[in-house]
Design a protein around this motif. Structure first.
Motif, mmCIF file in Angstrom:
data_model
loop_
_atom_site.group_PDB
_atom_site.id
_atom_site.type_symbol
_atom_site.label_atom_id
_atom_site.label_comp_id
_atom_site.label_asym_id
_atom_site.label_seq_id
_atom_site.Cartn_x
_atom_site.Cartn_y
_atom_site.Cartn_z
ATOM 1 N N ARG A 117 90.766 16.320 10.644
ATOM 2 C CA ARG A 117 89.818 17.161 9.918
ATOM 3 C C ARG A 117 89.199 18.215 10.821
ATOM 4 O O ARG A 117 88.950 19.344 10.378
ATOM 5 N N VAL A 118 88.962 17.862 12.055
ATOM 6 C CA VAL A 118 88.464 18.852 13.008
ATOM 7 C C VAL A 118 89.470 19.993 13.166
ATOM 8 O O VAL A 118 89.091 21.178 13.232
ATOM 9 N N THR A 119 90.749 19.660 13.208
ATOM 10 C CA THR A 119 91.786 20.694 13.325
ATOM 11 C C THR A 119 91.718 21.674 12.162
ATOM 12 O O THR A 119 91.805 22.901 12.347
ATOM 13 N N VAL A 120 91.554 21.157 10.947
ATOM 14 C CA VAL A 120 91.435 22.023 9.778
ATOM 15 C C VAL A 120 90.187 22.896 9.890
ATOM 16 O O VAL A 120 90.230 24.112 9.629
ATOM 17 N N MET A 121 89.073 22.308 10.282
ATOM 18 C CA MET A 121 87.827 23.059 10.396
ATOM 19 C C MET A 121 87.955 24.185 11.424
ATOM 20 O O MET A 121 87.506 25.317 11.183
ATOM 21 N N LYS A 122 88.575 23.900 12.544
ATOM 22 C CA LYS A 122 88.727 24.929 13.574
ATOM 23 C C LYS A 122 89.651 26.051 13.094
ATOM 24 O O LYS A 122 89.451 27.225 13.457
ATOM 25 N N ARG A 123 90.644 25.720 12.292
ATOM 26 C CA ARG A 123 91.509 26.767 11.727
ATOM 27 C C ARG A 123 90.704 27.679 10.799
ATOM 28 O O ARG A 123 90.874 28.906 10.812
ATOM 29 N N VAL A 124 89.840 27.081 9.994
ATOM 30 C CA VAL A 124 88.986 27.879 9.108
ATOM 31 C C VAL A 124 88.103 28.802 9.937
ATOM 32 O O VAL A 124 87.981 30.006 9.660
ATOM 33 N N TRP A 125 87.466 28.244 10.975
ATOM 34 C CA TRP A 125 86.557 29.038 11.805
ATOM 35 C C TRP A 125 87.299 30.128 12.586
ATOM 36 O O TRP A 125 86.702 31.148 12.930
ATOM 37 N N ALA A 126 88.579 29.925 12.855
ATOM 38 C CA ALA A 126 89.368 30.941 13.558
ATOM 39 C C ALA A 126 89.830 32.061 12.629
ATOM 40 O O ALA A 126 90.470 33.020 13.073
ATOM 41 N N GLY A 127 89.529 31.924 11.329
ATOM 42 C CA GLY A 127 89.919 32.956 10.373
ATOM 43 C C GLY A 127 91.328 32.809 9.854
ATOM 44 O O GLY A 127 91.858 33.736 9.228
ATOM 45 N N GLU A 128 91.957 31.648 10.085
ATOM 46 C CA GLU A 128 93.298 31.423 9.549
ATOM 47 C C GLU A 128 93.224 31.095 8.058
ATOM 48 O O GLU A 128 92.258 30.496 7.584
ATOM 49 N N ARG A 129 94.241 31.472 7.336
ATOM 50 C CA ARG A 129 94.330 31.087 5.927
ATOM 51 C C ARG A 129 94.935 29.682 5.851
ATOM 52 O O ARG A 129 96.070 29.470 6.268
ATOM 53 N N VAL A 130 94.183 28.753 5.330
ATOM 54 C CA VAL A 130 94.650 27.372 5.244
ATOM 55 C C VAL A 130 95.350 27.100 3.920
ATOM 56 O O VAL A 130 95.858 26.003 3.693
ATOM 57 N N THR A 131 95.336 28.096 3.027
ATOM 58 C CA THR A 131 96.094 28.019 1.767
ATOM 59 C C THR A 131 96.738 29.393 1.545
ATOM 60 O O THR A 131 96.693 30.264 2.420
ATOM 61 N N ASP A 132 97.282 29.600 0.357
ATOM 62 C CA ASP A 132 97.869 30.898 0.020
ATOM 63 C C ASP A 132 96.840 31.865 -0.567
ATOM 64 O O ASP A 132 97.181 32.781 -1.301
ATOM 65 N N SER A 133 95.578 31.663 -0.230
ATOM 66 C CA SER A 133 94.522 32.527 -0.739
ATOM 67 C C SER A 133 94.683 33.951 -0.201
ATOM 68 O O SER A 133 95.287 34.175 0.852
ATOM 69 N N VAL A 134 94.128 34.924 -0.915
ATOM 70 C CA VAL A 134 94.207 36.319 -0.484
ATOM 71 C C VAL A 134 93.445 36.525 0.817
ATOM 72 O O VAL A 134 93.910 37.212 1.733
ATOM 73 N N LEU A 135 92.261 35.923 0.913
ATOM 74 C CA LEU A 135 91.439 36.038 2.104
ATOM 75 C C LEU A 135 91.231 34.650 2.719
ATOM 76 O O LEU A 135 91.295 33.633 2.018
ATOM 77 N N PRO A 136 90.958 34.573 4.009
ATOM 78 C CA PRO A 136 90.617 33.281 4.606
ATOM 79 C C PRO A 136 89.256 32.809 4.113
ATOM 80 O O PRO A 136 88.485 33.570 3.507
ATOM 81 N N VAL A 137 88.955 31.557 4.345
ATOM 82 C CA VAL A 137 87.675 30.978 3.930
ATOM 83 C C VAL A 137 86.593 31.446 4.903
ATOM 84 O O VAL A 137 86.690 31.218 6.103
ATOM 85 N N GLY A 138 85.579 32.105 4.404
ATOM 86 C CA GLY A 138 84.472 32.565 5.223
ATOM 87 C C GLY A 138 83.179 31.916 4.749
ATOM 88 O O GLY A 138 83.207 31.068 3.865
ATOM 89 N N PRO A 139 82.062 32.315 5.355
ATOM 90 C CA PRO A 139 81.919 33.401 6.312
ATOM 91 C C PRO A 139 82.364 32.987 7.708
ATOM 92 O O PRO A 139 82.384 31.788 8.016
#
Length: 293
Positions: free
Chosen positions: A120-142
């Motif tokens: 779960r930490v790996t997923v969280m760090k990907r989100v914080w790095a601005g990576e798209r974790v799904t096929d969404s148009v934009l990454p999860v922010g802020p």
């Protein structure tokens, strides 16, 4: 200083007054923990309030259990807290010790493992790095204010968990029941070695303990009452047996000596855990902290 979030009859006024008093100094961090099947405030909602109520002090979750949350939503909430606080957030994470909390949110208790936490930490760090974790148009922010996300501490008393966290955590948020400084330093030595072997910078080393300040028998009785309430998953007779040697109770001078002992073994920070909402306890601890320097 930890907020008295596990005390009864809390309201916004009590929490706001404590937060603002801690923010005035001299404390370095304002901490709070997470439970689900209890009447403490929700940790992530409280993070938003604390971001508004304080301006200076660092905000530290001690600890959040990522297996109780969707990791993407948790990453978003924590990034929001980092943004609202101006980059003052540190996140303590742990596997959690109570099955009832997992049951309350429908989480699989089989995920109460070091591996599941790290995933779960790996997923969280990907989100914080601005990576798209799904096929969404934009990454999860802020995006968090702190590059790469807030610093992470592993909340544990176990050497295996400390070693396993060396690849993802920035330090340790330990806790100690009997104030055995030598035992706490032994755990810190595990962290020092594990972080060095992983090629990481030296870890931030924190520990915590319950406290009650005053003269005579009253502080120990106060601490005992708190343990009876907080440790409600343990049979009362067991809590009663451990209460005389759990946490710390005594005078301001005695607390100062204890803090010096932890300082001597290289502790970077002690997170004091109150056992009352009494502001006199907070003011008394603040006097000790000022003298500590």
């Amino acid at each position: 200083m930890t907020l008295p979030v596990m005390e009864p009859d809390l309201d916004a006024g009590v929490l706001r007054t404590w937060a603002r008093t801690v923010d005035e100094g001299p404390f370095s961090s304002l901490c709070w923990g997470e439970r689900i099947a209890f009447d403490n405030p929700d940790s992530l909602t409280l993070l938003g309030a604390l971001s508004a109520w304080t301006d200076r002090v660092r905000l530290v979750t001690t600890v959040i259990v990522p297996q109780l949350h969707d990791p993407v939503l948790l990453a978003k909430a924590l990034a929001t807290g980092d943004m609202l606080s101006g980059g003052r957030l540190t996140v303590g994470l742990g596997v959690g010790g109570r099955q009832e909390d997992y049951d309350a949110v429908g989480a699989d208790f089989a995920t109460q493992t070091r591996r599941a936490m790290a995933e779960r930490v790996t997923v969280m760090k990907r989100v914080w790095a601005g990576e798209r974790v799904t096929d969404s148009v934009l990454p999860v922010g802020p995006p968090p204010v702190q590059a790469g996300g807030p610093p992470l501490l592993v909340g544990t008393i176990g050497p295996k968990t400390v070693r396993s966290a060396a690849t993802w955590a920035d330090g340790v948020a330990g806790t100690i029941l009997d104030l055995d400084v030598g035992a706490q330093n032994a755990l810190f030595d595990v962290a020092r070695s594990a972080w060095a072997e992983a090629g990481r910078p030296a870890p931030h080393l924190a520990t915590s303990f319950w406290f009650a300040l005053g003269d005579g028998d009253a502080p120990r009785a106060q601490l005992h009452r708190h343990l009876r309430r907080y440790m409600n998953w343990i049979p009362a007779e067991f809590v009663d047996a451990m209460a005389p040697t759990t946490g710390w109770a005594g005078t301001e001078d005695e607390l100062l000596r204890v803090l010096r002992e932890f300082e001597a073994v290289g502790t970077d920070e002690v997170h004091l855990i109150p056992t009352s909402t009494d502001l006199d306890q907070l003011r008394s601890a603040a006097r000790v902290a000022r003298e500590f320097g």
